[in-house]
Each structure stands twice: as structure tokens, then as C-alpha cells.
Design a protein around this motif. Structure first.
Motif, mmCIF file in Angstrom:
data_model
loop_
_atom_site.group_PDB
_atom_site.id
_atom_site.type_symbol
_atom_site.label_atom_id
_atom_site.label_comp_id
_atom_site.label_asym_id
_atom_site.label_seq_id
_atom_site.Cartn_x
_atom_site.Cartn_y
_atom_site.Cartn_z
ATOM 1 N N TRP A 47 40.687 51.874 34.060
ATOM 2 C CA TRP A 47 41.016 50.787 33.185
ATOM 3 C C TRP A 47 42.692 50.103 33.450
ATOM 4 N N VAL A 50 42.425 47.994 36.344
ATOM 5 C CA VAL A 50 41.726 46.822 36.300
ATOM 6 C C VAL A 50 42.521 45.537 35.219
ATOM 7 N N ALA A 54 44.158 42.069 36.869
ATOM 8 C CA ALA A 54 44.006 40.807 35.833
ATOM 9 C C ALA A 54 45.252 40.126 35.532
ATOM 10 N N ALA A 217 39.826 42.488 44.487
ATOM 11 C CA ALA A 217 40.745 42.275 43.583
ATOM 12 C C ALA A 217 40.439 40.728 42.794
ATOM 13 N N VAL A 220 37.615 41.180 40.350
ATOM 14 C CA VAL A 220 38.014 41.640 39.168
ATOM 15 C C VAL A 220 38.759 40.766 38.300
ATOM 16 N N ARG A 221 39.599 39.993 38.705
ATOM 17 C CA ARG A 221 40.104 39.080 38.086
ATOM 18 C C ARG A 221 39.486 38.294 37.174
ATOM 19 N N THR A 223 36.310 38.222 36.768
ATOM 20 C CA THR A 223 35.340 38.827 35.788
ATOM 21 C C THR A 223 36.090 39.020 34.613
ATOM 22 N N VAL A 224 37.273 39.746 34.662
ATOM 23 C CA VAL A 224 38.112 39.879 33.157
ATOM 24 C C VAL A 224 38.201 38.596 32.725
ATOM 25 N N THR A 314 34.942 34.354 42.351
ATOM 26 C CA THR A 314 34.725 35.498 43.503
ATOM 27 C C THR A 314 33.736 34.616 44.569
ATOM 28 N N PHE A 338 33.583 45.276 35.502
ATOM 29 C CA PHE A 338 34.534 44.855 36.438
ATOM 30 C C PHE A 338 34.253 45.287 37.699
ATOM 31 N N ILE A 339 33.775 46.759 37.987
ATOM 32 C CA ILE A 339 33.310 47.294 39.056
ATOM 33 C C ILE A 339 32.139 46.371 39.760
ATOM 34 N N ALA A 342 32.818 43.274 41.615
ATOM 35 C CA ALA A 342 33.748 43.705 43.024
ATOM 36 C C ALA A 342 32.806 44.269 44.076
#
Length: 359
Positions: A47, A50, A54, A217, A220-221, A223-224, A314, A338-339, A342
Motif C-alpha cells: 500500500w 502504491v 501515485a 508504475a 498503478v498511477r 489506476t489510483v 496505461t 492497482f496490481i 499493472a
């Protein structure tokens, strides 16, 4: 005459290969052992990672060009406090609201224990309303001492559930504390740690591996951003409908809707309950308005805004974004939100590289 070495070259080569294999096996064993030791803290560390990924663009804008140690520490501390406040605020508001209404809540509990919960008028109009009404009258509409369903909830069961809930709450608080501590360390050592990580990736996987790491990366960013920003937007718009229809505690319920909206397709649970409460208290128009507003907002957000926002960052197709989020959540829990994208990014990158290779 030249002296011959005591060990023949083939034997020396075999010896070196055996040493490399043993060294690799030792490294793998140590890594597995370290992961097993840290198994209870892997989730907080993930966490923290992540959140760091972000917030990375924001940190680069706020950081001093000279990146002095004192400034980096102050920045990391400030961001960590802000993140902790953002996460803890909903729970603090719920606790404060509960404490303010504790007297009314206790009075309601005592009244329901003595008289039961009256059957709402709209229940009989629901599908299978007759069966629901019969069960309600037999178990909830009478004093709890005479209710067959309530008798099954004896003291031992309630105590067991209470202990289990308390243990989960304590564990969650401890993990949250370790997450904040890890986040502070990552933010403080961010630039140096990022450079070291890229060097390690380039050493073992080459330039392609470094590019893949950057793509993960970015996934993940994105998605956040998609989950949090869209969730807050959904909560704000649906919360306005709560306030206009006269729903009590519209702000708190709107915040709860925003939190639920950060998880895919969870916001309808909240606004449907709100509409049901309005319908049960005679506000049919308000219930319809909340249902209509919530359905339209969630449909647009989940099917257009969120996939476009995540997919544009992405470069993932809509279907892979959806599968990544839902499949990641099912496999890894909340952090899988988030995973999953990715990992989908990895698949897309590998597919594109394989299609570009000459036959």
C-alpha cells in the motif's frame, strides 16, 4: 618447460558453474525467508508503494531542486500526515456522528428490544414481499425475547463476534500505522531509492525491463487516479441529490458513497439503501430521484470516464482495464485494484513486442 596448472580448465569451469548455482540458490532461499518473516507486513508495504507511485509526480513538483535532506524530510512528513488524515477522516466522522447520536441510538435499541421493529409498508410491495413480511412479523416485529431468530444470537455468539471484530480493528490500526511509517521512509528516500531500483532492473533485465517497470508504475498511477478521483466525483454528485431530497446526514452518506465508488460497482449499494430509506419514510419522489441520479452518474463514470481515464494513462483497452481491476481485487484483495492493471500492462507490452519481432 612450462608448468601446467594443477586444475584443468574444464574442471575450473564446472566448479564456477556449481558456485554460481549455489550462490543463486542461496539468494533465492534468503529472499524467500525474508518474505516469510515480513509476511504480516507485506500488505502495508505494498500500500505504501502504491501511494508513493501515485504521488510521485506531485513530489517531484514540490521537492527542492537541490533536494536537501531537511527539506526532503519535511516534505515526506507533511505528505504522510496528509495521507493519514485523508484515510482516517471518514472513520473519524462516522465515530463522531455515532458519539453525538449515542443517546438516541441507545434509546432506539432499547425500544426495539422491548417492542420489535415495525414492518415497513413498502416491504409487501417488493418481489417476494409476502414471504419477507411473514418472516419479519415472526422474527423482527415482536419483542426480541420472543423472536426465534434473536434467540439464536445468544451471549456467547455476540461475544465471539465482538472479539473477532475487535481483533480485526486492532490489526487494521496496526497495519495502518506501519503503512504510514513505510510511506514516510519511501517518500524521504524516494529519488535515491528510485535510481537504485532502476539500476537493479537494468542490470538483471536490461533496458526493456526498465521500460516495463516504468509502464507498470504508470499503470498503478493511472489506476489510483481513476479510482480515487472518479469515486470522489461520484460521491459529490450523488451527495447533492441526497441533500436536495432531504436525506438526513447527506454529507456523511455522500462521503460513504464516495468511498464505495472508489471500488468498482459498489456505489449502488449505498444510494439504493438511501433511496429505500426515503421510500420507507414516504418520500417516493425523492427515492426515485436518488435512484435515477445515482444510476446515471454511476453508469457514465464506470463505463466511460473511469475506463478512459485509466486506459489513456496505461494505454490499455477497456476490457483489460475492467478485467485487471476486478480480477486483481478478487485475487489480491483491495490492493489488487492497482496490481491488476499493472499486470495487464505487462501483458500488453509483451504482446506488442512479440508482434513487432520479425518472423
Amino acid at each position: 618447460m612450462p608448468s601446467h596448472p594443477s586444475v584443468e580448465p574444464p574442471q575450473e569451469d564446472t566448479k564456477r558453474k556449481a558456485q554460481r548455482v549455489a550462490w543463486t540458490a542461496l539468494n533465492v532461499a534468503l529472499i524467500v525467508l525474508a518474505a516469510w518473516v515480513l509476511r504480516e507486513f507485506i500488505a502495508p508495504m505494498v500500500w505504501a508503494g502504491v501511494i508513493t507511485i501515485a504521488l510521485w509526480p506531485l513530489l517531484l513538483k514540490l521537492a527542492s531542486p537541490r533536494h536537501r535532506q531537511g527539506g526532503a524530510t519535511a516534505l515526506a512528513l507533511g505528505v504522510t500526515i496528509a495521507v493519514g488524515f485523508f484515510v482516517a477522516l471518514p472513520f473519524v466522522l462516522v465515530f463522531a456522528q455515532t458519539a453525538l447520536e449515542a443517546h438516541d441510538l441507545m434509546a432506539w435499541i432499547k425500544n426495539t428490544e422491548a417492542n420489535g421493529i415495525p414492518l415497513p409498508h413498502f416491504v409487501e410491495q417488493l418481489p417476494f414481499g409476502k414471504q419477507i413480511a411473514d418472516w419479519w412479523q415472526a422474527n423482527l416485529a415482536r419483542p426480541f425475547e420472543q423472536s426465534p431468530a434473536m434467540k439464536q444470537l445468544h451471549g456467547d455468539t455476540v461475544a465471539t463476534v465482538g472479539r473477532h471484530f475487535g481483533a480485526l480493528a486492532v490489526r487494521g490500526i496496526v497495519h495502518f500505522g506501519f503503512m504510514l511509517l513505510t510511506l514516510f521512509v519511501l517518500l524521504q528516500t524516494g529519488p535515491r531509492l528510485a535510481d537504485q531500483s532502476l539500476k537493479v532492473v537494468r542490470r538483471f533485465f536490461g533496458v526493456e525491463g526498465a521500460q516495463l517497470a516504468r509502464g507498470m508504475a504508470e499503470a498503478v498511477r493511472g489506476t489510483v487516479t481513476g479510482l480515487v478521483v472518479v469515486g470522489l466525483g461520484e460521491g459529490l454528485l450523488i451527495g447533492i441529490s441526497y441533500a436536495l431530497t432531504g436525506l438526513p446526514h447527506a454529507g456523511a452518506i455522500g462521503l460513504l458513497t464516495a468511498i464505495a465508488a472508489m471500488l468498482p460497482f459498489c456505489a449502488p449499494v449505498v444510494f439504493c439503501c438511501a433511496a429505500l430509506w426515503l421510500f420507507g419514510h414516504g418520500s417516493t419522489v425523492g427515492a426515485i430521484a436518488v435512484l435515477a441520479t445515482g444510476s446515471i452518474v454511476v453508469f457514465i463514470a464506470e463505463h466511460f470516464v473511469r475506463p478512459i481515464l485509466i486506459g489513456s494513462t496505461t494505454r490499455l483497452p477497456f476490457l483489460l482495464v475492467l478485467f485487471g481491476i476486478l480480477g486483481g481485487a478478487e485475487t489480491f484483495g483491495l490492493v489488487g485494484l492497482f496490481i491488476g492493471p499493472a499486470l495487464m500492462t505487462v501483458l500488453v507490452v509483451l504482446w506488442r513486442e512479440s508482434t513487432q519481432q520479425p518472423l
